[in-house]
Enzyme design. Structure first.
Site, PDB file in Angstrom:
ATOM      1  N   CYS A  53       0.826  -1.211   0.000  1.00 43.24           N
ATOM      2  CA  CYS A  53       0.000   0.000   0.000  1.00 43.24           C
ATOM      3  C   CYS A  53       0.860   1.261   0.000  1.00 43.24           C
ATOM      4  CB  CYS A  53      -0.948   0.003   1.194  1.00 43.24           C
ATOM      5  SG  CYS A  53      -0.140   0.022   2.806  1.00 43.24           S
ATOM      6  N   ASN A  54       2.126   1.147   0.388  1.00 43.54           N
ATOM      7  CA  ASN A  54       3.004   2.316   0.480  1.00 43.54           C
ATOM      8  C   ASN A  54       3.976   2.467  -0.673  1.00 43.54           C
ATOM      9  OD1 ASN A  54       1.946   3.122   2.935  1.00 43.54           O
ATOM     10  ND2 ASN A  54       3.376   1.873   4.108  1.00 43.54           N
ATOM     11  N   SER A 108       9.300   2.832   5.972  1.00 43.27           N
ATOM     12  CA  SER A 108       7.854   2.648   5.946  1.00 43.27           C
ATOM     13  C   SER A 108       7.125   3.944   6.280  1.00 43.27           C
ATOM     14  CB  SER A 108       7.439   1.565   6.958  1.00 43.27           C
ATOM     15  OG  SER A 108       7.961   0.317   6.591  1.00 43.27           O
ATOM     16  N   ASP A 113       7.158  -0.345  10.798  1.00 44.80           N
ATOM     17  CA  ASP A 113       6.064  -1.249  10.420  1.00 44.80           C
ATOM     18  C   ASP A 113       6.658  -2.568   9.929  1.00 44.80           C
ATOM     19  OD1 ASP A 113       3.827  -2.532   9.512  1.00 44.80           O
ATOM     20  OD2 ASP A 113       3.092  -0.877   8.295  1.00 44.80           O
ATOM     21  N   GLN A 119       5.559  -9.181   3.437  1.00 47.46           N
ATOM     22  CA  GLN A 119       5.296  -8.827   2.041  1.00 47.46           C
ATOM     23  C   GLN A 119       6.535  -9.061   1.176  1.00 47.46           C
ATOM     24  OE1 GLN A 119       4.159  -4.894   3.214  1.00 47.46           O
ATOM     25  NE2 GLN A 119       1.971  -5.286   2.945  1.00 47.46           N
ATOM     26  N   ILE A 192      -4.056  -7.703   5.971  1.00 43.91           N
ATOM     27  CA  ILE A 192      -4.451  -6.441   6.606  1.00 43.91           C
ATOM     28  C   ILE A 192      -5.858  -6.548   7.164  1.00 43.91           C
ATOM     29  CG2 ILE A 192      -4.950  -3.999   6.181  1.00 43.91           C
ATOM     30  CD1 ILE A 192      -2.633  -3.936   4.245  1.00 43.91           C
ATOM     31  N   GLY A 193      -6.769  -7.153   6.399  1.00 41.43           N
ATOM     32  CA  GLY A 193      -8.138  -7.327   6.878  1.00 41.43           C
ATOM     33  C   GLY A 193      -8.197  -8.174   8.134  1.00 41.43           C
TER      34      GLY A 193
END
Length: 406
Positions: A53-54, A108, A113, A119, A192-193
């Protein structure tokens, strides 16, 4: 022999690009596979892509960085021109150092993080299964991950509870009252969920959560494990209407919720943990809707982050040690052709009957195979300290003869 100047780390991240731009260069598993297939046409044999996501970053050995950029952007929604405008290109030692800092969480969006490690492991595993992780990337990422593990164990850089998923919990604490009686809809059962769901239960003391996923079996499995509700994805419109809080953590390439879904709804908090955005940003224009995404959540600061900042010097010292270890290994690789050639010559001697007749004795005889291995090992050590191929070769022959004869 590989030239280190042909190794590049190229990418975009949160520092210069918001979620809408990063989303244009997010890479799915299907896109990753397609890029690796095309890599053959570019004569690229070692390649790893990290997409979170980053950031989206491509690490590879190439004649020029534009080859990697062409390759990456051939499968992205975003254009090559935009990528070139926004990206960073790191080469050689700088590229290696960058990967070390990324794996440690130093680069991060939320300092320290540690989710980035998982990942990165998956990204490397995927490339390795497709045959794009050779000896260089294998050794590099093994060393990088050892460094990251040491930093986690020996510093407090990842101490406390700070992540995008936890920041979502902090946001809800600050903007919502009577949380146990609020209906929470969580869409997505990925890492993440799942983490967000556990944080909701652990830190907000609520199980008033409905979990849905496109693959219903995954939602049912996680819901049963955590003791919460689940529903079929086809009921999304009704579930959205009834929810007070909606958290989206899916990996859809396009939004799944839009402004029109909420025009007639009541007051709601929407949290989009996806890249690219899975809730249309225009939804924030509605006065009764509070919409936040990963960039908004990253701004949440607390004492934990201040503690982590104090650990940065320790982390950098550890990285320096592991970088030196990798550099030493890399330096030793330049001797591999010489060592292989010497080993071949010694094997030829070992297979020569005249050699055995002259030098090998029956009493206290060390096997010639063992002698050969010892001679080659001794030569490798000497090459690293004093590179004199001719002299080292002669010494290796003397070692072999001496060991074989004793």
């Amino acid at each position: 022999m590989m030239n280190l100047s042909n190794f590049f780390a190229i990418g975009i991240n949160y520092k210069k690009n918001d979620a809408s731009v990063r989303g244009q260069f997010a890479i799915s598993s299907e896109q990753y596979a397609a890029i690796l297939q095309k890599a053959v046409d570019y004569a690229i044999k070692e390649l790893v892509i990290l997409s979170t996501c980053n950031r989206t970053e491509i690490y590879g050995i190439a004649q020029q960085p534009t080859d990697l950029i062409h390759l990456l952007c051939s499968e992205t929604i975003g254009s090559e021109e935009l990528f070139m405008e926004r990206c960073y290109i790191k080469q050689g030692e700088e590229a290696i150092h960058h990967i070390f800092t990324v794996s440690a969480g130093l680069d991060s969006q939320i300092l320290g993080d540690y989710e980035i490690v998982g990942q990165m492991k998956l990204a490397v595993k995927f490339a390795k299964e497709k045959g794009f992780v050779g000896s260089f990337l294998e050794r590099l990422f093994n060393t990088v991950l050892q460094s990251s593990k040491t930093i986690k164990n020996q510093t407090a850089l990842s101490g406390g509870t700070v992540s995008v998923s936890f920041a979502a919990i902090q946001y809800l604490k600050e903007h919502l009252t009577d949380i146990p009686n609020k209906n929470i809809l969580l869409i997505g059962t990925g890492k993440i969920g799942k983490n967000t769901c556990k944080n909701l239960i652990d830190y907000l003391n609520t199980t008033n959560i409905t979990l849905i996923n496109r693959t219903n079996e995954k939602a049912v499995e996680l819901a049963n494990e955590l003791g919460i509700g689940t529903a079929n994805f086809h009921h999304l419109p009704t579930l959205v209407n009834n929810a007070d809080v909606i958290i989206v953590a899916t990996n859809s390439e396009t939004p799944i919720l839009f402004k029109e879904n909420f025009e007639q709804s009541g007051k709601k908090i929407l949290i989009d943990l996806s890249i690219p955005n899975n809730i249309d940003p225009n939804t924030a224009q509605l006065p009764h809707i509070a919409l936040v995404n990963v960039d908004d959540l990253a701004k949440i600061n607390d004492a934990t982050l201040q503690m982590r900042k104090a650990e940065i010097p320790k982390a950098l010292t550890i990285i320096q040690e592991f970088e030196a270890e990798f550099t030493e290994w890399l330096d030793s690789r330049k001797f591999v052709p010489v060592i292989k050639a010497v080993k071949k010559k010694l094997e030829d001697m070992n297979n020569c009957e005249m050699f055995h007749a002259v030098y090998a004795t029956k009493q206290h005889q060390t096997t010639t195979d063992e002698a050969l291995q010892k001679a080659v090992k001794n030569m490798a050590v000497k090459l690293r300290t004093q590179y004199q191929p001719g002299c080292n070769f002669i010494e290796a022959i003397n070692d072999f003869i001496t060991i074989s004869s004793n």
